[in-house]
Design a protein around this motif. Structure first.
Motif, PDB file in Angstrom:
ATOM      1  N   SER A 251       5.509   6.821   0.325  1.00  0.00           N
ATOM      2  CA  SER A 251       5.698   6.004   1.521  1.00  0.00           C
ATOM      3  C   SER A 251       4.825   4.779   1.334  1.00  0.00           C
ATOM      4  N   TYR A 252       5.281   3.662   1.858  1.00  0.00           N
ATOM      5  CA  TYR A 252       4.514   2.445   1.615  1.00  0.00           C
ATOM      6  C   TYR A 252       4.738   1.425   2.706  1.00  0.00           C
ATOM      7  N   VAL A 253       3.815   0.504   2.774  1.00  0.00           N
ATOM      8  CA  VAL A 253       3.960  -0.679   3.606  1.00  0.00           C
ATOM      9  C   VAL A 253       3.913  -1.866   2.653  1.00  0.00           C
TER      10      VAL A 253
ATOM     11  N   LEU B 123      -2.727  13.833  -1.156  1.00  0.00           N
ATOM     12  CA  LEU B 123      -2.110  12.511  -1.142  1.00  0.00           C
ATOM     13  C   LEU B 123      -2.906  11.574  -2.036  1.00  0.00           C
TER      14      LEU B 123
ATOM     15  N   ALA C 253      -3.567   7.535  -2.497  1.00  0.00           N
ATOM     16  CA  ALA C 253      -3.396   6.230  -1.855  1.00  0.00           C
ATOM     17  C   ALA C 253      -3.791   5.138  -2.831  1.00  0.00           C
ATOM     18  N   LEU C 254      -3.004   4.094  -2.883  1.00  0.00           N
ATOM     19  CA  LEU C 254      -3.376   2.949  -3.718  1.00  0.00           C
ATOM     20  C   LEU C 254      -2.713   1.694  -3.172  1.00  0.00           C
ATOM     21  N   THR C 255      -3.271   0.559  -3.531  1.00  0.00           N
ATOM     22  CA  THR C 255      -2.714  -0.738  -3.154  1.00  0.00           C
ATOM     23  C   THR C 255      -2.399  -1.486  -4.440  1.00  0.00           C
TER      24      THR C 255
ATOM     25  N   PHE D  13       1.269   5.666  -0.259  1.00  0.00           N
ATOM     26  CA  PHE D  13       0.813   7.052  -0.346  1.00  0.00           C
ATOM     27  C   PHE D  13       1.815   7.807  -1.217  1.00  0.00           C
TER      28      PHE D  13
ATOM     29  N   SER E 215       0.851  -1.196   0.000  1.00  0.00           N
ATOM     30  CA  SER E 215       0.000   0.000   0.000  1.00  0.00           C
ATOM     31  C   SER E 215       0.882   1.239   0.000  1.00  0.00           C
TER      32      SER E 215
END
Lengths: 275, 275, 275, 275
Positions: B243-245, B58, B60-62, B20, B18
């Motif tokens: 930034s991501y996880v 921002l 956001a996407l996965t 941002f 995921s």
């Protein structure tokens, strides 16, 4: 639950000085200020400000040289909310609300960008949600000794960690740092804590779980359901009880919080939902 | 003045991740996004967020494992405002607006709480206002060498200062640190800079003077009146372009900004009012 | 046991430069240099130095611009000493020899003055002597991931600790730091390690117990009874394989160590007495 | 020139404790101890040690719980050597003696590996030799305020530098750091300084120039030709006046140094050759 809080600050102002004070009880959905009185002696014009991002209440004033005394007293009604069960979930990264994102980022005293590997190794196997944050609180308690005077206003979470000592501010910082490194937004909360020994302003923290903020005391010294919150921020830099430009010496300070129903409160790393 | 900006990011996503992204031009009173297009390949659902405290946009996407490409292109109209004369005043501490106060506090990469003495010694005799901030910019330029690769994502202003080298991010951090230590609120601004060599996202900063924000480039490498702003924050921690996880590798990145009227812009630590 | 060691360093010297090299096998009571050959191309005058406090062998030379190649090859006979039983004692503070005291003090990369509390909490209950140092080695292995590139020449033990990653240099530094904090003198040892993968100069450490030095490998990657020692020091600052004034680029480097009897050595945090 | 020095340390020992004291005047070619008396009350067995690398004189003793008082008094004859003219040269890197090389390396409180760029930028154009070291002393004086209490035992040179304040220990550390970064070996010297106000042990430093050590006082508070040297080391970590294992509280401390001829000594960053 009603709590009576009181604080007194006495300064000797040496040059004309401007102050911001952050010592008044916050007004939130779960915290009602029944009555409050702020007195300043000698008399000074006061401006009340509210920080838009947090709702923190600030008092601004300018004082001439000489003694300056602020006394604050309030009765605060706490309306705690007990969630049906502790959440075993964390809000997924991509679903975090925009106003919560700043609390995921490193801040002056919480170097969460450094400790990702340490955090995942230590807490990667924890049950998500409240359990993981409780594990972090217990770990902080295991790693730090509570030693008044061991840290100062510039000490960071990792400095406290390597020296294995700190005070409530450092406990909160280290817990916040580990939460953020695990992807859990966390923020600093200052407040009045009932039965704190020695009495002082206290530092708690909140973690954002299952779309609401939950309050924790990393020191496990004060019951979170009796905290009267003053302000929130990324870390202690955002909630200093006084900041000023000029020259002044704090001669005397007294803080107290009394549960008007005097219950025998339990202590520990308990949590309450505070959103 | 119209600027065409463009950026492309290509990732190899290795686990479901995921993200941002903070790469889109800001919409402000002085910056109008005439047209913009963000494409994601392969197609993914996009959420647009706006941070309440800053207005930062921002995305956001996965994404599933495999290649991921984001391309952003926009035409931005800048409406600079030239104040009648550069302000020779700084907003007094007690008169700072509540939403500006956070930018006076130390942050992760700007340890302004440490350098009060150094700042007052160095800039205490400067003419207040724009002159003082210009002195700070010149001092930063005197003290740092621009050395790509000399710092990384965890480098603070004072680390760059002691090693006397950094990149635009460090120049901005050090200037912000000194401004805050002098009582001047300052914040980090990321953006697209025309004619930047090598092209990259750029780091500027703003100082709050006479009740408005003024934009400066501590590197003196890019004209501030041609900056297309992306986002603002306390420091670079707040405006990371991604930034991501999960797990992903950035394979390719390209950034450009072209002045559609191709003027011969002046450079230097000039300022424009941007409030 | 005979070990063949070899190292090659190739520089492109850009300005006249002066070098100290620390790459030759040490000569000690338990390590006999059977034969060795150091060649320098192009030919340069070499000065051999020996540091009085440590016996470290240094090679000094000055080179003109152009390529510079050093090749070192040696056959080293190791005469390990196995003490009757591992010492369960540490030399009492007041009985430490004067030449050992410097290794009890903090050094550039080993901030033992910071971690006294952490050390006593973690290792205070360990059996004194070799057991305690082995506990420290295991703890270092538990807390650090071996990640090439995660640290650089300025990284300290505590920086590696907080980021939970490092290379052999950082493992040794962190173990040394904890030993000193527990009152056990400890020093850094550079050397050639058999079977190291990837091959490189290696960093070990020695602890002073029961009046002699014992050798440990905090990484547990190489058998300590096959280490060919080069030099000892307070930390890596004292045993850099090359230091120079001028301008030169290291283009190529190769290091090897082969057990001429090719035994199947055990690995682990084993120790040998090396005094 | 004859100087009478005296120091008294009074401890309350709380558990059986072992001590090393470094408080006795050094014996060197230019410093003759005419008479000295060290008394310990209550009586305790004393071991005298001499560190091989430095000649530092250490006193070791073990004390039982209760009061412990050490009193030292000595008359010291100084035989200063004034070189024909201040050296305008520095020993070339490749010609440095092996026993001097350790003082070129970074140490716990002197991070000379960080500031190479800052040092060359600031002192690269100085006249080599004593002039350059004097420039460094002046720069240290310009950058630091002498503020008792502003630093503690773990403060490094660069921490003092960024906060722009320190005491004699920090002045010496910062000067040493800059010397080493410029390729000039430098070491810390503790001693008794005549007329120091307030009286205390003092921290000086020596730089190695033209093949001998020259003494400097970075604070410019005490005349270097009246310093009675106690010990030398890489930094303050090597010359602590007391170190111990156990538990003891320093209740009282008194230090004095009197020029028996009572001359009106000049002050400043003067140097004398002390080799």
């Amino acid at each position: 639950m009603a709590i009576a809080v009181r604080s007194t600050l006495q300064y000797e102002v040496q040059q004309p000085s401007s102050f911001f004070f952050v010592m008044c009880a916050a007004v939130t959905g779960r915290q009602k200020v029944v009555d409050e009185l702020l007195t300043v002696a000698p008399h000074a014009h006061i401006d009340w400000l509210s920080e838009p991002a947090t709702g923190n209440r600030l008092v601004a004033l300018t004082a001439e040289p000489g003694p300056l005394t602020l006394s604050y007293a309030a009765t605060v009604e706490l309306l705690p909310f007990t969630p049906p069960s502790p959440p075993e979930e964390e809000t997924p990264f991509a679903k975090l609300p925009a106003d919560v994102l700043p609390y995921l980022r490193p801040s002056r005293y919480c170097e969460s960008d450094i400790v990702g590997r340490l955090a995942f190794r230590t807490f990667g196997a924890s049950t998500p949600g409240v359990s993981r944050v409780a594990d972090i609180c217990n770990w902080v308690n295991d790693h730090l000794d509570y030693v008044p005077g061991s840290t100062d206003a510039s000490t960071t979470a990792l400095q406290a960690f390597t020296q294995a000592a700190g005070v409530c501010r450092d406990y909160a910082h280290l817990a916040i740092t580990m939460c953020r490194a695990m992807g859990v937004p966390a923020r600093y909360v200052s407040g009045y804590a009932v039965d704190l020994d020695p009495p002082d302003f206290h530092g708690f923290f909140e973690a954002f779980l299952a779309n609401q903020w939950y309050l924790f005391d990393a020191t496990q010294m004060a019951p979170v359901d009796q905290l009267v919150r003053i302000a929130v921020g990324r870390d202690a830099a955002d909630v200093a009880f006084a900041s000023y430009v000029g020259s002044a010496i704090l001669d005397f300070m007294e803080v107290s919080a009394v549960d008007l129903a005097a219950p025998g409160s339990e202590r520990g790393s308990r949590f309450i939902s505070t959103a």
